[in-house]
Write an enzyme that holds these catalytic residues in place. Structure first.
Site, PDB file in Angstrom:
ATOM      1  N   ASN A   9      65.094  56.604  29.743  1.00 53.25           N
ATOM      2  CA  ASN A   9      64.819  56.169  28.362  1.00 53.25           C
ATOM      3  C   ASN A   9      63.823  55.195  28.433  1.00 53.25           C
ATOM      4  O   ASN A   9      63.710  54.217  27.909  1.00 53.25           O
ATOM      5  CB  ASN A   9      65.773  55.352  27.345  1.00 53.25           C
ATOM      6  CG  ASN A   9      65.332  55.085  26.563  1.00 53.25           C
ATOM      7  OD1 ASN A   9      64.909  55.235  25.770  1.00 53.25           O
ATOM      8  ND2 ASN A   9      66.920  54.408  26.009  1.00 53.25           N
ATOM      9  N   TRP A  10      62.842  55.595  28.603  1.00 55.88           N
ATOM     10  CA  TRP A  10      61.612  54.258  27.716  1.00 55.88           C
ATOM     11  C   TRP A  10      61.262  53.737  26.410  1.00 55.88           C
ATOM     12  O   TRP A  10      60.587  52.500  26.718  1.00 55.88           O
ATOM     13  CB  TRP A  10      60.592  55.599  27.894  1.00 55.88           C
ATOM     14  CG  TRP A  10      59.445  55.892  28.795  1.00 55.88           C
ATOM     15  CD1 TRP A  10      60.359  55.832  29.966  1.00 55.88           C
ATOM     16  CD2 TRP A  10      58.377  55.729  29.268  1.00 55.88           C
ATOM     17  NE1 TRP A  10      59.742  56.549  31.014  1.00 55.88           N
ATOM     18  CE2 TRP A  10      58.771  56.863  31.395  1.00 55.88           C
ATOM     19  CE3 TRP A  10      56.852  56.778  28.992  1.00 55.88           C
ATOM     20  CZ2 TRP A  10      57.442  57.140  31.699  1.00 55.88           C
ATOM     21  CZ3 TRP A  10      56.354  56.852  30.110  1.00 55.88           C
ATOM     22  CH2 TRP A  10      55.774  57.294  30.938  1.00 55.88           C
ATOM     23  N   LYS A  11      61.974  53.967  25.657  1.00 52.35           N
ATOM     24  CA  LYS A  11      62.131  53.123  24.589  1.00 52.35           C
ATOM     25  C   LYS A  11      61.390  53.480  23.847  1.00 52.35           C
ATOM     26  O   LYS A  11      60.198  54.010  24.023  1.00 52.35           O
ATOM     27  CB  LYS A  11      62.931  52.349  24.901  1.00 52.35           C
ATOM     28  CG  LYS A  11      63.903  52.109  25.392  1.00 52.35           C
ATOM     29  CD  LYS A  11      64.871  51.178  25.125  1.00 52.35           C
ATOM     30  CE  LYS A  11      65.915  50.856  26.549  1.00 52.35           C
ATOM     31  NZ  LYS A  11      67.257  49.486  26.028  1.00 52.35           N
ATOM     32  N   HIS A  93      72.667  55.907  21.319  1.00 52.18           N
ATOM     33  CA  HIS A  93      72.169  55.019  21.322  1.00 52.18           C
ATOM     34  C   HIS A  93      72.316  53.537  21.173  1.00 52.18           C
ATOM     35  O   HIS A  93      72.839  53.305  19.955  1.00 52.18           O
ATOM     36  CB  HIS A  93      70.471  55.231  22.174  1.00 52.18           C
ATOM     37  CG  HIS A  93      70.129  54.124  22.904  1.00 52.18           C
ATOM     38  ND1 HIS A  93      70.202  52.861  22.563  1.00 52.18           N
ATOM     39  CD2 HIS A  93      70.367  53.570  24.250  1.00 52.18           C
ATOM     40  CE1 HIS A  93      69.888  51.997  23.927  1.00 52.18           C
ATOM     41  NE2 HIS A  93      69.769  52.844  24.934  1.00 52.18           N
ATOM     42  N   GLU A  95      70.956  50.881  20.109  1.00 50.39           N
ATOM     43  CA  GLU A  95      69.945  50.475  19.859  1.00 50.39           C
ATOM     44  C   GLU A  95      70.118  51.041  18.343  1.00 50.39           C
ATOM     45  O   GLU A  95      69.084  50.605  17.565  1.00 50.39           O
ATOM     46  CB  GLU A  95      68.640  50.231  20.501  1.00 50.39           C
ATOM     47  CG  GLU A  95      68.461  49.024  21.622  1.00 50.39           C
ATOM     48  CD  GLU A  95      68.074  49.514  22.757  1.00 50.39           C
ATOM     49  OE1 GLU A  95      66.435  49.771  22.148  1.00 50.39           O
ATOM     50  OE2 GLU A  95      67.927  48.860  23.885  1.00 50.39           O
ATOM     51  N   GLU A 163      77.514  53.447  28.009  1.00 47.87           N
ATOM     52  CA  GLU A 163      76.346  52.337  28.188  1.00 47.87           C
ATOM     53  C   GLU A 163      76.859  50.910  27.544  1.00 47.87           C
ATOM     54  O   GLU A 163      77.116  51.076  26.229  1.00 47.87           O
ATOM     55  CB  GLU A 163      74.637  52.429  27.636  1.00 47.87           C
ATOM     56  CG  GLU A 163      74.590  54.093  27.739  1.00 47.87           C
ATOM     57  CD  GLU A 163      72.807  53.787  27.672  1.00 47.87           C
ATOM     58  OE1 GLU A 163      72.045  53.175  28.630  1.00 47.87           O
ATOM     59  OE2 GLU A 163      73.031  53.763  26.483  1.00 47.87           O
ATOM     60  N   GLY A 169      69.709  46.046  29.651  1.00 44.27           N
ATOM     61  CA  GLY A 169      68.480  45.386  29.110  1.00 44.27           C
ATOM     62  C   GLY A 169      68.759  43.708  30.033  1.00 44.27           C
ATOM     63  O   GLY A 169      68.021  43.094  29.506  1.00 44.27           O
ATOM     64  N   SER A 209      71.609  48.265  32.653  1.00 36.05           N
ATOM     65  CA  SER A 209      71.264  47.709  33.689  1.00 36.05           C
ATOM     66  C   SER A 209      70.686  48.524  35.167  1.00 36.05           C
ATOM     67  O   SER A 209      71.246  48.017  36.712  1.00 36.05           O
ATOM     68  CB  SER A 209      71.296  46.428  34.416  1.00 36.05           C
ATOM     69  OG  SER A 209      71.309  45.046  32.803  1.00 36.05           O
ATOM     70  N   GLY A 230      67.437  53.082  31.695  1.00 36.29           N
ATOM     71  CA  GLY A 230      66.189  51.922  30.990  1.00 36.29           C
ATOM     72  C   GLY A 230      65.167  51.386  31.460  1.00 36.29           C
ATOM     73  O   GLY A 230      63.868  52.146  31.607  1.00 36.29           O
ATOM     74  N   GLY A 231      64.680  49.917  31.187  1.00 36.00           N
ATOM     75  CA  GLY A 231      63.896  49.455  31.961  1.00 36.00           C
ATOM     76  C   GLY A 231      63.047  49.741  33.256  1.00 36.00           C
ATOM     77  O   GLY A 231      62.195  50.014  33.675  1.00 36.00           O
TER      78      GLY A 231
HETATM   79  C1  PEP Z   1      69.675  51.823  27.664  1.00 34.91           C
HETATM   80  O1  PEP Z   1      69.008  51.482  26.872  1.00 34.91           O
HETATM   81  O2  PEP Z   1      69.335  52.800  27.754  1.00 34.91           O
HETATM   82  C2  PEP Z   1      69.499  51.490  28.948  1.00 34.91           C
HETATM   83  C3  PEP Z   1      69.933  51.914  29.743  1.00 34.91           C
HETATM   84  O3  PEP Z   1      68.760  50.211  29.290  1.00 34.91           O
HETATM   85  P1  PEP Z   1      68.474  49.248  30.879  1.00 34.91           P
HETATM   86  O4  PEP Z   1      68.594  50.226  32.118  1.00 34.91           O
HETATM   87  O5  PEP Z   1      66.925  48.349  30.776  1.00 34.91           O
HETATM   88  O6  PEP Z   1      69.690  48.498  30.711  1.00 34.91           O
END
Ligand code: PEP
Length: 248
Positions: A9-11, A93, A95, A163, A169, A209, A230-231
């Site tokens: 997920n590049w957001k 999600h 967010e 999640e 994050g 994470s 994500g990241g």
């Molecule tokens: C996400 O936002 O879906 C996610 C899992 O982010 P991260 O891996 O950065 O925690």
């Protein structure tokens, strides 16, 4: 056997030059047992689809509107995502639930829209830190699943991403047994909604994470069918290290 799905997920990250990262992922994708998916911002979907066509790496959106078209300035429909080459879409999600006040019933309507357009819906659920601290994790997850996943869910149309909000994050992850407890519980709720056969086939992936260092341990949990990353999905090298853990 449920094939593992590793989704990035590049957001709100990525410009044209970031397409090189997707190409890099694609170079090493053919040897992977896991299914790979990248969800870039809307602006890159079409170009990424053109680059990745035939490589086995799928492209997805990060949200969609419930309607197919109409007066919704700034929104994108599931049909538009499919038209751009997307095969999947992340829905609900945290967010979006937090910053755009998306409710379970809106998420459910968007999931139905994704199905209508032939997309696989990746439905996100997960508790906040205070919900976990007060022992309400399973109760919250139950409410989110029954509110967000429509009847008729099947493995070809739906993936559930667990999640925990406090893990996104932050570098913090639940313990092995905490992840297993929630995934087993989600499985039992999916069986109630979708019936025994479909409920057992729908993939439940973990997000929060995930990185190259913890991926192997997370994937070793029997009830984990992949990851939403994500990241660590922004750099091809890290994303591929995670994908390799899913395959082994
Ligand atoms: C996400 O936002 O879906 C996610 C899992 O982010 P991260 O891996 O950065 O925690």
């Amino acid at each position: 056997m449920r094939c593992k799905l590793v989704a990035g997920n590049w957001k709100m990250n990525g410009m044209g030059q970031s397409l090189g990262q997707a190409e890099e992922v694609a170079k090493f994708a053919s040897g992977q047992d896991a299914e790979l998916l990248i969800c870039p911002p809307f602006t890159l979907i079409s170009r990424m689809h053109d680059l990745l066509q035939g490589t086995g790496v799928f492209v997805g959106g990060q949200d969609c509107h419930a309607n197919a078209s109409g007066p919704n300035t700034g929104d994108i429909s599931a049909e538009m995502l499919a038209d751009s080459g997307a095969t999947h879409v992340i829905i609900g999600h945290s967010e979006r639930r937090q910053h755009h006040d998306e409710t379970d019933s809106q998420v459910r309507t968007k999931v139905a829209a994704a199905w209508r357009a032939g997309l696989v819906a990746i439905v996100c659920i997960g508790e906040s830190e205070s919900m976990r601290a007060s022992g309400r994790t399973l109760e919250v997850v139950k409410e989110q699943i029954s509110g967000s996943v429509p009847h008729g869910a099947a493995s070809g149309s739906t993936v559930v991403a667990y999640e925990p909000i406090w893990s996104i994050g932050t570098g913090k992850t639940p313990s092995h047994s905490e992840i297993a407890e929630v995934h087993d519980f989600v499985r039992s709720e999916l069986v109630k909604i979708a019936g025994k056969e479909s409920g057992n086939e729908i993939r439940i992936i973990y997000g929060g994470s995930v990185n190259p260092k913890n991926a192997a341990e997370i994937f070793s949990i029997q009830s984990v069918d992949g990851a939403l990353v994500g990241g660590a999905s922004l750099q091809a090298a890290d994303f591929l290290l995670i994908a390799n853990c899913a395959a082994s």
